[in-house]
Design a protein around this motif. Structure first.
Motif, PDB file in Angstrom:
ATOM      1  N   CYS A 128      -5.973  -2.252  -3.504  1.00 28.64           N
ATOM      2  CA  CYS A 128      -5.868  -3.653  -3.077  1.00 28.64           C
ATOM      3  C   CYS A 128      -4.625  -3.886  -2.214  1.00 28.64           C
ATOM      4  O   CYS A 128      -4.682  -4.599  -1.213  1.00 28.64           O
ATOM      5  CB  CYS A 128      -5.869  -4.584  -4.286  1.00 28.64           C
ATOM      6  SG  CYS A 128      -7.448  -4.626  -5.178  1.00 28.64           S
ATOM      7  N   LEU A 129      -3.505  -3.284  -2.597  1.00 25.68           N
ATOM      8  CA  LEU A 129      -2.291  -3.447  -1.789  1.00 25.68           C
ATOM      9  C   LEU A 129      -2.476  -2.860  -0.399  1.00 25.68           C
ATOM     10  O   LEU A 129      -2.029  -3.447   0.595  1.00 25.68           O
ATOM     11  CB  LEU A 129      -1.105  -2.779  -2.478  1.00 25.68           C
ATOM     12  CG  LEU A 129      -0.435  -3.559  -3.603  1.00 25.68           C
ATOM     13  CD1 LEU A 129       0.628  -2.708  -4.276  1.00 25.68           C
ATOM     14  CD2 LEU A 129       0.180  -4.862  -3.086  1.00 25.68           C
ATOM     15  N   ALA A 130      -3.133  -1.710  -0.305  1.00 26.62           N
ATOM     16  CA  ALA A 130      -3.341  -1.088   1.004  1.00 26.62           C
ATOM     17  C   ALA A 130      -4.171  -1.986   1.902  1.00 26.62           C
ATOM     18  O   ALA A 130      -3.841  -2.188   3.083  1.00 26.62           O
ATOM     19  CB  ALA A 130      -4.024   0.270   0.832  1.00 26.62           C
ATOM     20  N   GLY A 131      -5.247  -2.544   1.362  1.00 25.24           N
ATOM     21  CA  GLY A 131      -6.114  -3.395   2.172  1.00 25.24           C
ATOM     22  C   GLY A 131      -5.451  -4.683   2.597  1.00 25.24           C
ATOM     23  O   GLY A 131      -5.502  -5.067   3.778  1.00 25.24           O
ATOM     24  N   VAL A 132      -4.817  -5.355   1.661  1.00 26.79           N
ATOM     25  CA  VAL A 132      -4.179  -6.643   1.963  1.00 26.79           C
ATOM     26  C   VAL A 132      -3.015  -6.458   2.929  1.00 26.79           C
ATOM     27  O   VAL A 132      -2.886  -7.197   3.918  1.00 26.79           O
ATOM     28  CB  VAL A 132      -3.702  -7.321   0.659  1.00 26.79           C
ATOM     29  CG1 VAL A 132      -2.855  -8.557   0.972  1.00 26.79           C
ATOM     30  CG2 VAL A 132      -4.889  -7.702  -0.216  1.00 26.79           C
ATOM     31  N   THR A 133      -2.169  -5.474   2.666  1.00 23.85           N
ATOM     32  CA  THR A 133      -1.004  -5.247   3.516  1.00 23.85           C
ATOM     33  C   THR A 133      -1.417  -4.783   4.904  1.00 23.85           C
ATOM     34  O   THR A 133      -0.883  -5.254   5.926  1.00 23.85           O
ATOM     35  CB  THR A 133      -0.068  -4.205   2.881  1.00 23.85           C
ATOM     36  OG1 THR A 133       0.185  -4.560   1.520  1.00 23.85           O
ATOM     37  CG2 THR A 133       1.248  -4.117   3.644  1.00 23.85           C
ATOM     38  N   GLY A 134      -2.376  -3.858   4.957  1.00 21.40           N
ATOM     39  CA  GLY A 134      -2.855  -3.383   6.248  1.00 21.40           C
ATOM     40  C   GLY A 134      -3.468  -4.491   7.076  1.00 21.40           C
ATOM     41  O   GLY A 134      -3.256  -4.567   8.299  1.00 21.40           O
ATOM     42  N   ALA A 135      -4.226  -5.372   6.416  1.00 20.69           N
ATOM     43  CA  ALA A 135      -4.822  -6.514   7.125  1.00 20.69           C
ATOM     44  C   ALA A 135      -3.745  -7.441   7.661  1.00 20.69           C
ATOM     45  O   ALA A 135      -3.804  -7.904   8.811  1.00 20.69           O
ATOM     46  CB  ALA A 135      -5.759  -7.269   6.194  1.00 20.69           C
ATOM     47  N   TRP A 169      -4.144  -7.200 -10.281  1.00 19.41           N
ATOM     48  CA  TRP A 169      -3.946  -5.807  -9.864  1.00 19.41           C
ATOM     49  C   TRP A 169      -2.528  -5.531  -9.371  1.00 19.41           C
ATOM     50  O   TRP A 169      -2.122  -4.369  -9.239  1.00 19.41           O
ATOM     51  CB  TRP A 169      -4.955  -5.435  -8.776  1.00 19.41           C
ATOM     52  CG  TRP A 169      -5.166  -6.475  -7.722  1.00 19.41           C
ATOM     53  CD1 TRP A 169      -6.161  -7.407  -7.684  1.00 19.41           C
ATOM     54  CD2 TRP A 169      -4.360  -6.696  -6.555  1.00 19.41           C
ATOM     55  NE1 TRP A 169      -6.030  -8.195  -6.555  1.00 19.41           N
ATOM     56  CE2 TRP A 169      -4.937  -7.778  -5.847  1.00 19.41           C
ATOM     57  CE3 TRP A 169      -3.232  -6.070  -6.031  1.00 19.41           C
ATOM     58  CZ2 TRP A 169      -4.398  -8.252  -4.646  1.00 19.41           C
ATOM     59  CZ3 TRP A 169      -2.690  -6.542  -4.844  1.00 19.41           C
ATOM     60  CH2 TRP A 169      -3.280  -7.622  -4.172  1.00 19.41           C
ATOM     61  N   LEU A 170      -1.753  -6.563  -9.102  1.00 17.45           N
ATOM     62  CA  LEU A 170      -0.367  -6.348  -8.686  1.00 17.45           C
ATOM     63  C   LEU A 170       0.433  -5.640  -9.776  1.00 17.45           C
ATOM     64  O   LEU A 170       1.361  -4.875  -9.475  1.00 17.45           O
ATOM     65  CB  LEU A 170       0.300  -7.678  -8.338  1.00 17.45           C
ATOM     66  CG  LEU A 170      -0.180  -8.376  -7.055  1.00 17.45           C
ATOM     67  CD1 LEU A 170       0.308  -9.816  -7.024  1.00 17.45           C
ATOM     68  CD2 LEU A 170       0.304  -7.613  -5.817  1.00 17.45           C
ATOM     69  N   THR A 171       0.097  -5.897 -11.022  1.00 21.45           N
ATOM     70  CA  THR A 171       0.885  -5.334 -12.128  1.00 21.45           C
ATOM     71  C   THR A 171       0.069  -4.388 -13.001  1.00 21.45           C
ATOM     72  O   THR A 171       0.357  -4.223 -14.180  1.00 21.45           O
ATOM     73  CB  THR A 171       1.489  -6.460 -12.991  1.00 21.45           C
ATOM     74  OG1 THR A 171       0.451  -7.343 -13.423  1.00 21.45           O
ATOM     75  CG2 THR A 171       2.535  -7.230 -12.221  1.00 21.45           C
ATOM     76  N   VAL A 172      -0.941  -3.762 -12.427  1.00 18.04           N
ATOM     77  CA  VAL A 172      -1.658  -2.732 -13.172  1.00 18.04           C
ATOM     78  C   VAL A 172      -1.298  -1.370 -12.591  1.00 18.04           C
ATOM     79  O   VAL A 172      -0.762  -1.269 -11.489  1.00 18.04           O
ATOM     80  CB  VAL A 172      -3.192  -2.930 -13.143  1.00 18.04           C
ATOM     81  CG1 VAL A 172      -3.560  -4.294 -13.690  1.00 18.04           C
ATOM     82  CG2 VAL A 172      -3.757  -2.730 -11.736  1.00 18.04           C
ATOM     83  N   THR A 173      -1.607  -0.324 -13.329  1.00 19.73           N
ATOM     84  CA  THR A 173      -1.216   1.023 -12.914  1.00 19.73           C
ATOM     85  C   THR A 173      -2.415   1.895 -12.573  1.00 19.73           C
ATOM     86  O   THR A 173      -2.279   3.107 -12.435  1.00 19.73           O
ATOM     87  CB  THR A 173      -0.393   1.718 -14.014  1.00 19.73           C
ATOM     88  OG1 THR A 173      -1.202   1.849 -15.189  1.00 19.73           O
ATOM     89  CG2 THR A 173       0.855   0.917 -14.339  1.00 19.73           C
ATOM     90  N   SER A 174      -3.570   1.311 -12.438  1.00 20.90           N
ATOM     91  CA  SER A 174      -4.751   2.068 -12.055  1.00 20.90           C
ATOM     92  C   SER A 174      -4.896   2.074 -10.537  1.00 20.90           C
ATOM     93  O   SER A 174      -4.059   1.537  -9.805  1.00 20.90           O
ATOM     94  CB  SER A 174      -6.002   1.453 -12.681  1.00 20.90           C
ATOM     95  OG  SER A 174      -6.313   0.221 -12.050  1.00 20.90           O
TER      96      SER A 174
END
Length: 645
Positions: A245-252, A234-239
């Motif tokens: 996923c970035l919001a959850g991981v980074t926020g955590a 998902w790091l390199t997808v545009t959906s």
């Protein structure tokens, strides 16, 4: 004859700068868009990590303030909209916690059904927010033992990922842990709980939470960046997967990791790869996933932006790209009229504009939407979004120009790159009909085979058009049998059935816009949709939309077709209104409050074939207007509203 053997494109992680891979939010497939660039996966830039580390506070910080800031929490406690959550939390004190169930989780693998396992996991996580809110508001310690029990249960459950995203059961079997939509949000909510309660929780539990967080979320993501493996594709997808996923991981990470250089790694990752989320929208800000997934994905992009903005003291701003403003205007520009929006792609019937997004963007980006200058938030179902809104944030702290007001997007919105035209009456006119007209292609994210589709609104009701997406997903929804669902195939959309054939999927099924002519009185939108049909005998298929704003308004849909030999041609009308044939050439559609008449003009007549379709969505009617076989022909349908007495 419906096409049974359909091969759907699986999403492949391609680290090539001129290829965009898009992944459906409910599975591991969707479409490959070769027209936009993505930011490819590369090893972590440690120089940038060092720079970001200097921007971060010494200790981790989530949204809002921990329970110790009594001036804020006591104020919230005196607000009935927040304090009522205490009653909800009290109900959990003497109830058994929902048990983990392998059987429910594995239903996706044994029967292809998703709701059972997802509900089981949601029910467990749903205890956390009310309990934490209640303890922070009340500050008496009586919810702490239950919170500790819940946290211990959650972090030790076999999988943090949803069943449909657990490839080969690697998570539940403990062979490998991967981050998905479920695990990322799960992690951020758990981390937010620990941040808010801090020393109310035992040091042993806080250490175990961090340990499990590393195992299930942080280490897998860092490993993907370091090695280029596909676990965090998902790091390199545009959906929407990218932003969610970035919001959850980074926020955590920002809320729980003690070492600020380690936190900086995740901010650096988000700073780079969130560009792929923005790349998923057209340059005009159009979202091919539809309004529902726009709400889901872009709201998480906002959450990601706000968490990084606060953590770096505004040094890193994910709204810096001017394209973000165009994305923010997508929902207002998509409105047909009177709060009615088209249900393109996997949208649910009755979808509305996301007020929270429009409030946040209106205040941050100066959209001039007076309706969204102010909005009251008092949610307590989510520890991240709701706490962010309850405490000062970039939107609430922004000043808006009260003299600026943009109440309408004008008589039309034309998303040229997407091939979508929204038609509206002139403000103050007698016209009571609006429409959404769709060209596009059949390789879009959350794609339905719908090239040439249209929706019609009369007053405050949608009387015809795209039926929307399913209420829930199954294993078939994002697999090789996706388009065996009539709801998702062209059969369930207001487009032709050509020589007995439905539209095929893929980028080659694309509307070619032949001409547009826009005036205050009338708009014309002409497209060649022949490429959407694998019919060797087909020479020509041109669909012409004419939208007129005079008097009550009307919409004309005209199909011109030619074959090499005599073939069948059938035009579909899709509705959830009552209908009846009131004349040989007329059908009346009767909604809850509004009515319209369709007048059908064709040389040799037609017969009406009615079918009720109900597939994991509210039932709708497909009216097939079947023409006699011919080598060529024209069929015109004029939709006219009826003014109620």
């Amino acid at each position: 004859m419906r096409r049974k053997n359909i091969t759907i494109r699986l999403a492949i992680l391609l680290a090539i700068a001129n290829v965009t891979v898009t992944v459906a939010s409910a599975g591991v497939l969707d479409s490959i868009d070769l027209t936009r660039k993505v930011v490819p996966l590369v090893p972590l830039d440690m120089d940038r990590v060092a720079e970001v580390s200097n921007m971060l506070p010494q200790t981790p910080k989530g949204f809002g303030d921990p329970y110790q800031n009594r001036s804020v929490w006591d104020k919230l406690d005196h607000n009935p909209k927040y304090s009522q959550v205490i009653k909800v939390a009290e109900g959990y004190l003497n109830k058994p916690f929902p048990a983990w169930s392998d059987e429910q989780y594995l239903l996706y693998f044994t029967k292809g059904t998703r709701p059972g396992g997802e509900k089981m996991m949601k029910d467990r996580l749903s205890w956390l927010a009310p309990l934490v809110w209640a303890e922070c508001l009340e500050n008496k310690g009586r919810f702490v033992p239950t919170i500790q029990m819940v946290l211990n249960e959650l972090i030790h459950q076999k999988s943090w990922s949803l069943p449909a995203h657990d490839k080969n059961k690697q998570n539940i079997e403990g062979r490998n842990y991967t981050v998905d939509l479920g695990a990322s949000g799960f992690a951020q909510n758990v981390a937010q709980a620990v941040y808010l309660l801090n020393d109310k929780l035992t040091p042993e539990l806080r250490a175990e939470v961090l340990s499990q967080m590393n195992k299930h979320v942080f280490t897998p993501v860092l490993r993907s960046v370091a090695t280029g493996n596909k676990d965090s594709y998902w790091l390199t997808v545009t959906s929407n997967w990218n932003s969610v996923c970035l919001a959850g991981v980074t926020g955590a990470a920002l809320a729980i990791i003690p070492d600020k250089q380690e936190r900086a790694k995740f901010v650096t990752i988000a700073e780079r790869y969130s560009k792929n989320s923005i790349a998923g929208f057209t340059d005009e800000g159009y979202c091919t996933e539809g309004l529902g997934y726009y709400d889901y994905g872009f709201s998480k992009y906002i959450l990601l932006r706000e968490s990084i903005l606060q953590a770096t003291n505004h040094a890193i701003d994910l709204f810096a790209d001017p394209k973000v403003k165009r994305i923010a205007l997508y929902a207002p520009n998509l409105e047909i009229m009177n709060g009615i929006y088209p249900t393109i792609a996997d949208c649910h019937v009755g979808i509305k504009a996301p007020a929270a997004i429009l409030w946040y963007c209106n205040r941050n980006l100066g959209l001039g939407l007076k309706k969204y200058n102010d909005l009251t938030f008092a949610g307590t179902a989510n520890l991240c979004d709701d706490v962010m809104h309850a405490f000062p944030n970039s939107a609430s702290e922004s000043k808006v120009d009260v003299n600026t007001s943009k109440s309408t997007s004008g008589p039309r919105s034309y998303f040229k790159e997407a091939g979508v035209l929204i038609e509206r009456p002139i403000t103050g006119s007698q016209a009571m009909m609006g429409a959404a007209l769709k060209g596009g292609n059949n390789n879009e994210i959350h794609n339905h085979n719908d090239v040439g589709s249209f929706s019609i609104t009369v007053g405050e009701e949608m009387l015809m058009g795209d039926p929307g997406g399913p209420s829930f997903y199954t294993a078939k929804t994002f697999g090789p049998e996706r388009y065996t669902y009539k709801l998702l195939a062209s059969y369930g959309h207001p487009v032709p059935l050509v020589a007995g054939q439905e539209q095929h999927e893929g980028a080659s099924a694309q509307a070619k816009i032949l001409n547009t002519k826009f005036t205050d009185k009338e708009d014309q939108f002409i497209m060649d949709i022949s490429s959407a049909y694998t019919v060797p005998a087909l020479n020509k298929l041109v669909r012409t939309f004419t939208y007129n704003r005079e008097k009550l308004g009307y919409l004309t849909v005209k199909d011109d077709f030619e074959f090499k030999t005599r073939q069948s041609f059938e035009l579909a009308l899709i509705t959830r209104a009552k209908w009846k044939q009131i004349a040989p050439d007329q059908i009346e559609f009767d909604g809850q409050k509004q009515k319209m008449i369709a007048t059908i003009k064709t040389k040799n007549g037609f017969i009406v074939k009615s079918e009720t379709i109900e597939e994991n969505a509210p039932a709708f009617t497909r009216l097939g207007l079947v023409l006699p076989a011919a080598e060529a022909g024209t069929v015109t349908v004029v939709f006219t509203p009826i003014k109620s007495n």
